[in-house]
Design an enzyme around this catalytic site. Sequence first.
Site, PDB file in Angstrom:
ATOM      1  N   ARG A 171     -10.584  47.583 -18.450  1.00 22.36           N
ATOM      2  CA  ARG A 171      -9.273  47.878 -19.061  1.00 22.36           C
ATOM      3  C   ARG A 171      -8.582  49.004 -18.304  1.00 22.36           C
ATOM      4  NH1 ARG A 171     -12.468  47.896 -24.604  1.00 22.36           N
ATOM      5  NH2 ARG A 171     -12.121  45.754 -25.227  1.00 22.36           N
ATOM      6  N   PHE A 188      -5.877  36.507 -25.229  1.00 21.17           N
ATOM      7  CA  PHE A 188      -7.141  36.736 -25.943  1.00 21.17           C
ATOM      8  C   PHE A 188      -7.274  38.250 -26.155  1.00 21.17           C
ATOM      9  CE2 PHE A 188      -7.590  33.107 -23.038  1.00 21.17           C
ATOM     10  CZ  PHE A 188      -7.920  32.082 -23.916  1.00 21.17           C
ATOM     11  N   ASP A 238      -3.353  36.165 -29.434  1.00 18.46           N
ATOM     12  CA  ASP A 238      -4.692  35.881 -29.953  1.00 18.46           C
ATOM     13  C   ASP A 238      -4.543  34.921 -31.132  1.00 18.46           C
ATOM     14  OD1 ASP A 238      -7.623  37.550 -29.606  1.00 18.46           O
ATOM     15  OD2 ASP A 238      -7.388  36.296 -31.396  1.00 18.46           O
ATOM     16  N   SER A 239      -5.531  34.043 -31.312  1.00 17.72           N
ATOM     17  CA  SER A 239      -5.428  33.062 -32.403  1.00 17.72           C
ATOM     18  C   SER A 239      -5.845  33.659 -33.750  1.00 17.72           C
ATOM     19  CB  SER A 239      -6.292  31.842 -32.084  1.00 17.72           C
ATOM     20  OG  SER A 239      -7.610  32.260 -31.841  1.00 17.72           O
ATOM     21  N   ASP A 263      -8.850  36.782 -20.862  1.00 15.11           N
ATOM     22  CA  ASP A 263     -10.212  37.216 -21.241  1.00 15.11           C
ATOM     23  C   ASP A 263     -10.719  36.317 -22.373  1.00 15.11           C
ATOM     24  OD1 ASP A 263     -12.544  38.673 -21.519  1.00 15.11           O
ATOM     25  OD2 ASP A 263     -11.613  40.257 -22.732  1.00 15.11           O
ATOM     26  N   CYS A 308     -17.096  35.467 -19.636  1.00 12.54           N
ATOM     27  CA  CYS A 308     -18.263  36.160 -20.205  1.00 12.54           C
ATOM     28  C   CYS A 308     -19.387  35.161 -20.473  1.00 12.54           C
ATOM     29  CB  CYS A 308     -17.882  36.941 -21.468  1.00 12.54           C
ATOM     30  SG  CYS A 308     -17.202  35.913 -22.767  1.00 12.54           S
TER      31      CYS A 308
HETATM   32  N1  SAH Z   1      -9.676  41.036 -24.465  1.00 14.94           N
HETATM   33  C1  SAH Z   1     -10.311  41.458 -25.694  1.00 14.94           C
HETATM   34  C2  SAH Z   1     -11.555  40.681 -26.038  1.00 14.94           C
HETATM   35  C3  SAH Z   1     -11.352  39.189 -26.117  1.00 14.94           C
HETATM   36  S1  SAH Z   1     -12.525  38.402 -27.077  1.00 14.94           S
HETATM   37  C4  SAH Z   1     -10.603  42.947 -25.631  1.00 14.94           C
HETATM   38  O1  SAH Z   1     -10.327  43.592 -24.615  1.00 14.94           O
HETATM   39  O2  SAH Z   1     -11.118  43.477 -26.611  1.00 14.94           O
HETATM   40  C5  SAH Z   1     -11.868  36.808 -27.223  1.00 14.94           C
HETATM   41  C6  SAH Z   1     -10.687  36.700 -28.171  1.00 14.94           C
HETATM   42  O3  SAH Z   1     -10.163  35.382 -28.019  1.00 14.94           O
HETATM   43  C7  SAH Z   1     -10.978  36.820 -29.662  1.00 14.94           C
HETATM   44  O4  SAH Z   1     -10.177  37.835 -30.210  1.00 14.94           O
HETATM   45  C8  SAH Z   1     -10.615  35.463 -30.275  1.00 14.94           C
HETATM   46  O5  SAH Z   1      -9.959  35.585 -31.546  1.00 14.94           O
HETATM   47  C9  SAH Z   1      -9.663  34.936 -29.262  1.00 14.94           C
HETATM   48  N2  SAH Z   1      -9.571  33.486 -29.135  1.00 14.94           N
HETATM   49  C10 SAH Z   1     -10.577  32.576 -29.080  1.00 14.94           C
HETATM   50  N3  SAH Z   1     -10.096  31.343 -28.823  1.00 14.94           N
HETATM   51  C11 SAH Z   1      -8.753  31.471 -28.717  1.00 14.94           C
HETATM   52  C12 SAH Z   1      -7.695  30.579 -28.426  1.00 14.94           C
HETATM   53  N4  SAH Z   1      -7.930  29.293 -28.191  1.00 14.94           N
HETATM   54  N5  SAH Z   1      -6.443  31.057 -28.375  1.00 14.94           N
HETATM   55  C13 SAH Z   1      -6.182  32.363 -28.610  1.00 14.94           C
HETATM   56  N6  SAH Z   1      -7.151  33.275 -28.845  1.00 14.94           N
HETATM   57  C14 SAH Z   1      -8.418  32.840 -28.908  1.00 14.94           C
END
Ligand code: SAH
Length: 394
Positions: free
Chosen positions: A210, A226, A248-249, A298, A338
Amino acid sequence: MVEIVLKKGKEKAALQRHPWVFSGALEKVKGKPANGEVVKVFAFDHEFLAYGYYNNNSRVAVRLLEWDETQIIDRTWYESRLKQAIASRQFILSEQTNTCRLVFSEADFLPGLIVDKYADFLSLQILSSGIESVKNDIVDILKAQLKPKGIFDKSDATARTHEGLPIENGLLWGENPPEFLEVKENGIAYNINIAEGQKSGFYCDQRDNRKILASYTKGKKVLDCFSYSGGFSLNSLANDAEAVTSVDSSALAVETLQQNVALNKFDPKKVTTIQSDVNKQLRAFKEAGELFDVIVLDPPKYAPSRSALDRAARAYKDLNRLGMLLLEKGGLLATFSCSGAVDIETFKQIIAWAALDAGKEVQIIKQFCQPEDHPVRISFSEGEYLKGLLLRVL
Ligand code: SAH
């Protein structure tokens, strides 16, 4: 102690200090060990290999934890393993950062134990029957060594089911953490929800990435896909990004991110949050002709195992192709995986396909990896799960 003998030729991985013995490798179990019991593992020729946790419910029948036969796996052993793991993270903690991973499972010789520190609270994930059977000792030792206000159990459901363990989510000791607990990472404050948040509550594995990414965002229009609690968005704002859009979803994730913008007194007018599926949203941006200077991708783990690799590769390719099409010329794409099953070379190959499909020339300008509190044992490459590339898309 129950002794287990491996089939002829099946001792190689254990000799190379890989911590997993698969059920197909067992020749003989001399006795009836309970699940989670510590057993002594021998090669077919009776050479001692290691001590490990036995579990007949799991594909990984023995999780190895100690290769020195003279050791005794008792409370003192756990005390010294935990002490060593905790001490090795102290340099990460400061006025600026009061959250990190203190224990990372096999990497710290405690297979199935994850301990995360969130300010004065600890969040545990207990993912092996071996750790489950010494849970009370572990809680006692953590209490004595760290003096937390509370210890919370936030064990991941799927991994526990594989081990035949019931799902747990609750207070193990002390005070319940507040619904939104404030932690600090690199000087940025986050409200996190340990009980309802994902994984153990916060993704501290992206701490360094980050900060690195933020250094490219001054004056830029950033899209954080995400976004969860906003790690990449907030760091970009801290470095004077012109505008940040976070997608984010999850409703809870979006709500937490908005709280975190306010908590850090960033200008809310600079931030747009969108609760949506990322793929759908990227297509909508494309149709609207909207472009960004910096995009972060991510996603969650697309490949939970090697068998899911083909499907995951297609999903990563599609996502990255779309990301590349939404960048201004010369824009930056920070893209992560990941999935332990996708190694860095495979990931580069997937990105190369995405670039070809997008009709873009792409340069790798940096590689991302997991931080020091998520070490990778040289004999256990499965522990190296987080990888990323910073790409300049021409
Ligand atoms: N970048 C974040 C961590 C991401 S974790 C950080 O720095 O903390 C992955 C995230 O993706 C989760 O919050 C989950 O809610 C979201 N997610 C999973 N599938 C998704 C989709 N199809 N569309 C949007 N968000 C999604």
